[in-house]
Design a protein around this motif. Structure first.
Motif, mmCIF file in Angstrom:
data_model
loop_
_atom_site.group_PDB
_atom_site.id
_atom_site.type_symbol
_atom_site.label_atom_id
_atom_site.label_comp_id
_atom_site.label_asym_id
_atom_site.label_seq_id
_atom_site.Cartn_x
_atom_site.Cartn_y
_atom_site.Cartn_z
ATOM 1 N N GLU A 36 0.836 -1.337 0.022
ATOM 2 C CA GLU A 36 0.043 -0.052 0.096
ATOM 3 C C GLU A 36 0.855 1.140 -0.016
ATOM 4 O OE1 GLU A 36 -2.431 -0.634 3.391
ATOM 5 O OE2 GLU A 36 -4.066 -1.571 2.365
ATOM 6 N N GLU A 37 1.920 1.288 0.793
ATOM 7 C CA GLU A 37 2.777 2.343 0.690
ATOM 8 C C GLU A 37 3.658 2.570 -0.630
ATOM 9 O OE1 GLU A 37 5.033 5.669 1.719
ATOM 10 O OE2 GLU A 37 3.269 4.808 2.746
ATOM 11 N N SER A 38 3.993 1.507 -1.145
ATOM 12 C CA SER A 38 4.324 1.399 -2.688
ATOM 13 C C SER A 38 3.392 2.144 -3.434
ATOM 14 C CB SER A 38 4.788 0.110 -3.145
ATOM 15 O OG SER A 38 5.380 0.032 -4.464
ATOM 16 N N ILE A 39 2.361 1.740 -3.285
ATOM 17 C CA ILE A 39 0.991 2.124 -4.324
ATOM 18 C C ILE A 39 0.834 3.773 -4.335
ATOM 19 C CG2 ILE A 39 -1.348 2.203 -4.735
ATOM 20 C CD1 ILE A 39 -1.342 -0.907 -4.423
ATOM 21 N N HIS A 40 0.811 4.000 -2.914
ATOM 22 C CA HIS A 40 0.936 5.592 -2.427
ATOM 23 C C HIS A 40 1.849 6.249 -2.996
ATOM 24 C CE1 HIS A 40 -0.209 8.945 -0.343
ATOM 25 N NE2 HIS A 40 0.924 8.860 0.353
ATOM 26 N N GLN A 41 3.213 5.602 -3.008
ATOM 27 C CA GLN A 41 4.276 6.405 -3.581
ATOM 28 C C GLN A 41 4.334 6.420 -5.064
ATOM 29 O OE1 GLN A 41 6.655 8.291 -1.998
ATOM 30 N NE2 GLN A 41 5.783 7.401 -0.086
ATOM 31 N N CYS A 42 3.602 5.629 -5.746
ATOM 32 C CA CYS A 42 3.480 5.644 -7.166
ATOM 33 C C CYS A 42 2.579 6.657 -7.478
ATOM 34 C CB CYS A 42 3.041 4.039 -7.800
ATOM 35 S SG CYS A 42 4.410 2.872 -7.719
ATOM 36 N N GLN A 43 1.452 6.699 -6.733
ATOM 37 C CA GLN A 43 0.222 7.619 -6.898
ATOM 38 C C GLN A 43 0.993 9.290 -6.862
ATOM 39 O OE1 GLN A 43 -2.503 6.354 -4.195
ATOM 40 N NE2 GLN A 43 -3.880 5.470 -5.565
ATOM 41 N N LEU A 44 1.665 9.304 -5.727
ATOM 42 C CA LEU A 44 2.517 10.589 -5.697
ATOM 43 C C LEU A 44 3.311 11.166 -6.701
ATOM 44 C CD1 LEU A 44 3.437 10.490 -1.957
ATOM 45 C CD2 LEU A 44 1.385 11.808 -2.806
ATOM 46 N N ARG A 45 4.166 9.957 -7.134
ATOM 47 C CA ARG A 45 4.737 10.404 -8.315
ATOM 48 C C ARG A 45 4.227 10.488 -9.646
ATOM 49 N NH1 ARG A 45 7.999 5.749 -6.373
ATOM 50 N NH2 ARG A 45 7.056 4.495 -7.979
ATOM 51 N N LEU A 46 2.891 9.732 -9.711
ATOM 52 C CA LEU A 46 2.083 9.924 -11.031
ATOM 53 C C LEU A 46 1.384 11.622 -10.747
ATOM 54 C CD1 LEU A 46 0.376 9.119 -13.402
ATOM 55 C CD2 LEU A 46 -1.217 8.089 -11.820
ATOM 56 N N GLU A 47 1.057 11.906 -9.748
ATOM 57 C CA GLU A 47 0.523 13.185 -9.326
ATOM 58 C C GLU A 47 1.305 14.334 -9.921
ATOM 59 O OE1 GLU A 47 -1.177 13.428 -5.435
ATOM 60 O OE2 GLU A 47 -2.676 11.956 -5.958
ATOM 61 N N GLU A 48 2.858 14.074 -9.316
ATOM 62 C CA GLU A 48 3.873 15.012 -9.692
ATOM 63 C C GLU A 48 4.127 14.915 -11.209
ATOM 64 O OE1 GLU A 48 6.501 17.606 -9.279
ATOM 65 O OE2 GLU A 48 5.603 17.190 -8.113
ATOM 66 N N LYS A 49 4.074 13.869 -12.112
ATOM 67 C CA LYS A 49 4.425 13.759 -13.338
ATOM 68 C C LYS A 49 3.118 14.591 -14.219
ATOM 69 C CE LYS A 49 8.109 11.577 -13.467
ATOM 70 N NZ LYS A 49 9.346 12.081 -13.947
ATOM 71 N N SER A 50 2.072 14.373 -13.658
ATOM 72 C CA SER A 50 0.756 15.131 -14.188
ATOM 73 C C SER A 50 0.969 16.470 -13.903
ATOM 74 C CB SER A 50 -0.636 14.681 -13.499
ATOM 75 O OG SER A 50 -0.759 13.331 -13.868
ATOM 76 N N ARG A 51 1.462 16.966 -12.845
ATOM 77 C CA ARG A 51 1.740 18.358 -12.638
ATOM 78 C C ARG A 51 2.791 19.110 -13.506
ATOM 79 N NH1 ARG A 51 0.720 17.102 -7.186
ATOM 80 N NH2 ARG A 51 2.974 16.844 -6.885
ATOM 81 N N GLU A 52 3.922 18.249 -13.662
ATOM 82 C CA GLU A 52 4.955 18.476 -14.642
ATOM 83 C C GLU A 52 4.382 18.502 -15.996
ATOM 84 O OE1 GLU A 52 9.024 16.362 -16.124
ATOM 85 O OE2 GLU A 52 8.305 16.183 -14.005
ATOM 86 N N CYS A 53 3.678 17.674 -16.439
ATOM 87 C CA CYS A 53 2.913 17.742 -17.830
ATOM 88 C C CYS A 53 2.194 18.940 -17.920
ATOM 89 C CB CYS A 53 2.076 16.402 -18.137
ATOM 90 S SG CYS A 53 1.654 16.245 -19.681
ATOM 91 N N SER A 54 1.296 19.119 -16.992
ATOM 92 C CA SER A 54 0.531 20.470 -17.147
ATOM 93 C C SER A 54 1.404 21.748 -17.090
ATOM 94 C CB SER A 54 -0.348 20.683 -15.953
ATOM 95 O OG SER A 54 -1.145 19.437 -15.903
ATOM 96 N N SER A 55 2.551 21.900 -16.566
ATOM 97 C CA SER A 55 3.464 22.716 -16.445
ATOM 98 C C SER A 55 3.981 22.967 -17.829
ATOM 99 C CB SER A 55 4.427 22.660 -15.407
ATOM 100 O OG SER A 55 5.413 23.627 -15.688
ATOM 101 N N LEU A 56 4.552 21.630 -18.310
ATOM 102 C CA LEU A 56 5.174 21.859 -19.871
ATOM 103 C C LEU A 56 4.115 22.274 -20.774
ATOM 104 C CD1 LEU A 56 7.261 18.584 -19.753
ATOM 105 C CD2 LEU A 56 8.019 20.836 -19.480
ATOM 106 N N ALA A 57 3.061 21.771 -20.733
ATOM 107 C CA ALA A 57 1.927 22.345 -21.417
ATOM 108 C C ALA A 57 1.697 23.802 -21.783
ATOM 109 C CB ALA A 57 0.710 21.351 -21.260
#
Length: 153
Positions: A36-57
């Motif tokens: 569950e912690e690993s999943i949580h970390q993956c979700q956090l990384r995914l959210e960070e990548k999404s924010r990064e993608c939005s910023s790049l866009a």
């Protein structure tokens, strides 16, 4: 007494099995907590990548708007120079040639920026899809562990 002794042995054996099962249960809970912690970390990384993608866009949109403004400004300069220099045809042709070159360079720059954006966007989409796939796999694994746990007990 013999029957009591046998029952006592059975009780002791059942207590050992209970202790073993409890230990396994604790191990399973620890594994699930780690997952569950690993999943949580993956979700956090995914959210960070999404924010990064939005910023790049947003950055790309600003760059495209800036390029459009530059193209528009170059066109306005060309029109202004054309009107002001109609009596000087040779100078106008030279200036027009330069403006066309600038415009073509800006278009190539714009096209290059759009190709880089599309490439980056596709890469981010691929990474996002891979992250989502990994997340689904982990969720399926956790579900498997839960059902296995339920089946054990």
């Amino acid at each position: 007494q013999e029957e009591k002794k046998q029952l006592t042995l059975k009780v002791e054996e059942l207590e050992r099995k209970l202790e073993s099962t409890s230990a396994q249960n604790i191990e399973f809970l620890q594994v699930i907590a780690k997952r569950e912690e690993s999943i949580h970390q993956c979700q956090l990384r995914l959210e960070e990548k999404s924010r990064e993608c939005s910023s790049l866009a947003r950055q790309l949109e600003m760059a495209i708007e800036d390029a459009k403004r530059q193209v528009e400004q170059a066109r306005e300069r060309a029109v202004s120079r054309e009107r002001a220099a109609q009596s000087k045809m040779l100078g106008l042709e030279t200036q027009l040639s330069r403006n066309k070159t600038d415009l073509n360079q800006l278009r190539r720059s714009k096209e290059d920026a759009e190709r880089r954006y599309e490439s980056r966007l596709q890469d981010l989409r691929d990474r996002l899809e891979q992250s989502e796939s990994t997340n689904r796999s982990m969720q399926n694994y956790v579900q498997f562990l839960k059902s296995s746990y339920d089946n054990v007990f």
